[in-house]
Write a protein that holds these residues in place. Structure first.
Motif, short mmCIF file in Angstrom:
data_model
loop_
_atom_site.label_atom_id
_atom_site.label_comp_id
_atom_site.label_asym_id
_atom_site.label_seq_id
_atom_site.Cartn_x
_atom_site.Cartn_y
_atom_site.Cartn_z
N ASN A 1 92.54 14.07 35.00
CA ASN A 1 92.69 15.41 34.42
C ASN A 1 92.54 16.50 35.46
OD1 ASN A 1 93.05 14.17 31.96
ND2 ASN A 1 91.03 14.68 31.16
N GLU A 2 91.67 16.28 36.45
CA GLU A 2 91.54 17.25 37.53
C GLU A 2 92.83 17.33 38.33
OE1 GLU A 2 89.26 19.39 38.41
OE2 GLU A 2 87.85 18.87 36.82
N VAL A 3 93.48 16.19 38.53
CA VAL A 3 94.79 16.18 39.20
C VAL A 3 95.80 16.99 38.39
CG1 VAL A 3 96.71 14.70 39.89
CG2 VAL A 3 94.37 14.01 40.39
N ILE A 4 95.76 16.82 37.07
CA ILE A 4 96.69 17.56 36.21
C ILE A 4 96.44 19.06 36.28
CG2 ILE A 4 97.33 17.97 33.80
CD1 ILE A 4 96.93 14.97 33.30
N ILE A 5 95.17 19.45 36.25
CA ILE A 5 94.84 20.88 36.32
C ILE A 5 95.34 21.48 37.64
CG2 ILE A 5 92.93 22.53 36.49
CD1 ILE A 5 91.38 20.75 34.54
N LYS A 6 95.12 20.76 38.73
CA LYS A 6 95.61 21.24 40.03
C LYS A 6 97.14 21.29 40.04
CE LYS A 6 95.36 22.45 44.35
NZ LYS A 6 94.86 23.80 44.74
N GLY A 7 97.77 20.29 39.44
CA GLY A 7 99.23 20.27 39.39
C GLY A 7 99.79 21.39 38.55
N ILE A 8 99.15 21.68 37.43
CA ILE A 8 99.60 22.78 36.57
C ILE A 8 99.46 24.11 37.30
CG2 ILE A 8 99.05 24.07 34.47
CD1 ILE A 8 100.60 21.49 34.00
N GLN A 9 98.40 24.26 38.06
CA GLN A 9 98.20 25.48 38.84
C GLN A 9 99.32 25.64 39.86
OE1 GLN A 9 94.54 25.65 41.11
NE2 GLN A 9 94.35 27.84 40.78
N SER A 10 99.71 24.55 40.50
CA SER A 10 100.81 24.60 41.47
C SER A 10 102.13 24.90 40.78
CB SER A 10 100.90 23.28 42.23
OG SER A 10 99.73 23.03 42.98
N LEU A 11 102.35 24.30 39.61
CA LEU A 11 103.57 24.59 38.86
C LEU A 11 103.61 26.06 38.43
CD1 LEU A 11 103.90 21.42 36.56
CD2 LEU A 11 105.29 22.01 38.54
N LYS A 12 102.47 26.59 38.07
CA LYS A 12 102.39 27.99 37.66
C LYS A 12 102.79 28.92 38.80
CE LYS A 12 101.22 31.15 34.60
NZ LYS A 12 101.96 31.30 33.33
N HIS A 13 102.41 28.54 40.03
CA HIS A 13 102.75 29.34 41.20
C HIS A 13 104.15 29.03 41.73
CE1 HIS A 13 98.18 29.94 42.20
NE2 HIS A 13 98.61 30.72 41.21
N SER A 14 104.85 28.10 41.06
CA SER A 14 106.21 27.71 41.49
C SER A 14 106.23 27.19 42.92
CB SER A 14 107.17 28.90 41.34
OG SER A 14 107.25 29.31 40.00
N HIS A 15 105.23 26.38 43.27
CA HIS A 15 105.22 25.76 44.59
C HIS A 15 106.33 24.73 44.69
CE1 HIS A 15 100.67 26.78 45.18
NE2 HIS A 15 101.45 27.83 45.39
N SER A 16 106.74 24.45 45.89
CA SER A 16 107.77 23.45 46.11
C SER A 16 107.22 22.05 45.77
CB SER A 16 108.23 23.47 47.57
OG SER A 16 107.18 23.06 48.42
N PRO A 17 108.08 21.11 45.38
CA PRO A 17 107.61 19.75 45.05
C PRO A 17 106.82 19.11 46.18
CG PRO A 17 109.88 20.06 44.32
CD PRO A 17 109.52 21.28 45.11
N ILE A 18 107.22 19.38 47.43
CA ILE A 18 106.48 18.79 48.56
C ILE A 18 105.07 19.35 48.63
CG2 ILE A 18 106.40 18.61 51.08
CD1 ILE A 18 109.43 18.64 51.12
N LEU A 19 104.94 20.66 48.44
CA LEU A 19 103.61 21.28 48.46
C LEU A 19 102.77 20.81 47.27
CD1 LEU A 19 101.77 23.24 49.90
CD2 LEU A 19 102.75 25.10 48.54
N VAL A 20 103.40 20.62 46.12
CA VAL A 20 102.69 20.10 44.94
C VAL A 20 102.16 18.70 45.22
CG1 VAL A 20 102.97 19.35 42.56
CG2 VAL A 20 103.98 21.50 43.30
#
Length: 271
Positions: free
Chosen positions: A232-251
Motif C-alpha cells: 500500500n505504501e508503494v501504491i501511495i507513492k505511485g499515486i503521488q507520482s501519477l498525480k504529478h504526471s511523472h514519466s513512467p521511468i521516473l515512476v
C-alpha cells in the motif's frame, strides 16, 4: 509459498504430537490424552473470554484469521510496481480520464480506491490525507485481529491450569470422601495417579492450542499485514507520482526504492 508453509507446519506439528501420544509397545493412542471435559474447559473458556473482551462484530477475526493464513500469500510488490508503471504509460498517452476506464479492471482494492480518490481530489494534500487515513484503518484492523489471537494464546493456558485445579479438587474430595470406606492404599495411590494425569491433560490442551495455533496464527497474520502495508505504501507513492504526471521511468525508479536489491534486479531485467 506462505500458505504452503502454514499447512506444512500444521501437518508436521500434528504428526509429531500424534507420534508422541502413541504407546510404543502397543502402537495405540494413549487414552489419557483424550479428555473431552478438559478440551471443553480450554476451548469453551477461551471463547467465553473472547466474548467478554471483544464486541460481536470483531469475532469474525477468528474465522477470517484461520482462513487467511491457510489461503493467502503475502502481497506481491513487484506486480504492484508493474501495474502502476502500466497505468503511468496509459495516463501519459490518453490523459487522466483514461484511468477512470481502468478502475473496474484493477484487482487490488487499495489501488482501485487510490485511483478513484485521485480522480476525485484535485488537491494533493486532501488526496494524501484520504489515502493515509485508509491505510491507517487497514493497519488498525490488522492489529486488532493479531491482538485477538495473542489474547487467545494467553487465555488457553490459563484455562488449562484452571481445568487442572478443578480436576485436582474433584480428585482430592472424591478420595477424601472414600477414605472412611477403608479403601486399599495401593488402589488409592493408583486412583490418585490416574486422576492427576486427567487433571494435567487440560494444561496440555492449553499449551498445545496456544503454541501450535494461536501464537503462530498471530505471527503469520503480522507477516501478511506487513507485506500488505508495504504494498500500500508503494501504491501511495505511485499515486503521488501519477498525480504529478511523472514519466513512467521516473515512476518506476521512485517505486524501486521500496524493494531490496535482488527484487530490484529482477524488475529491471523484466522492464
Amino acid at each position: 509459498m506462505s500458505k504452503s508453509a502454514t499447512i506444512l507446519g500444521l501437518l508436521f506439528g500434528l504428526i509429531i504430537l500424534l507420534l508422541s501420544m502413541v504407546d510404543p509397545q502397543t502402537g495405540k493412542l494413549i487414552d489419557a490424552f483424550l479428555n473431552w471435559q478438559g478440551l471443553l474447559v480450554v476451548l469453551g473458556g477461551t471463547f467465553a473470554a473472547v466474548l467478554i473482551n471483544y464486541p460481536l462484530s470483531q469475532l469474525g477475526c477468528i474465522f477470517n484469521g484461520f482462513t487467511k493464513v491457510l489461503t493467502s500469500e503475502p502481497s506481491d510488490v513487484t506486480r504492484t510496481i508493474e501495474r502502476i508503471e502500466e497505468l503511468s504509460h496509459q495516463k501519459l498517452k490518453g490523459g487522466i480520464l483514461v484511468l477512470e476506464k481502468q478502475i473496474d479492471q484493477i484487482d487490488d482494492p487499495f489501488l482501485r480506491f487510490s485511483i478513484s480518490q485521485m480522480l476525485i481530489y484535485n488537491d494533493e494534500g486532501l488526496l494524501m490525507a484520504s489515502l493515509r487515513n485508509n491505510q491507517h484503518q487497514i493497519q488498525l484492523r490488522h492489529q486488532q485481529c493479531q491482538e485477538l489471537f495473542h489474547n487467545m494464546a494467553s487465555y488457553a493456558p490459563a484455562f488449562g491450569m484452571m481445568g487442572t485445579v478443578m480436576g485436582l479438587i474433584i480428585m482430592m474430595t472424591a478420595h477424601a470422601s472414600s477414605s472412611s470406606a477403608m479403601v486399599d492404599s495401593a488402589n488409592m495411590l493408583a486412583g490418585l495417579m490416574n486422576g492427576m494425569g486427567l487433571a494435567l491433560v487440560t494444561t496440555f490442551y492449553g499449551v498445545l492450542f496456544a503454541n501450535l495455533l494461536f501464537v503462530p496464527i498471530a505471527g503469520k497474520l503480522k507477516v501478511l499485514s506487513e507485506a500488505e502495508l508495504l504494498k500500500n505504501e508503494v501504491i501511495i507513492k505511485g499515486i503521488q507520482s501519477l498525480k504529478h504526471s511523472h514519466s513512467p521511468i521516473l515512476v518506476r525508479e521512485s517505486l524501486l526504492t521500496f524493494v531490496n536489491e535482488r527484487t530490484k534486479e529482477k524488475l529491471v531485467q523484466s522492464f
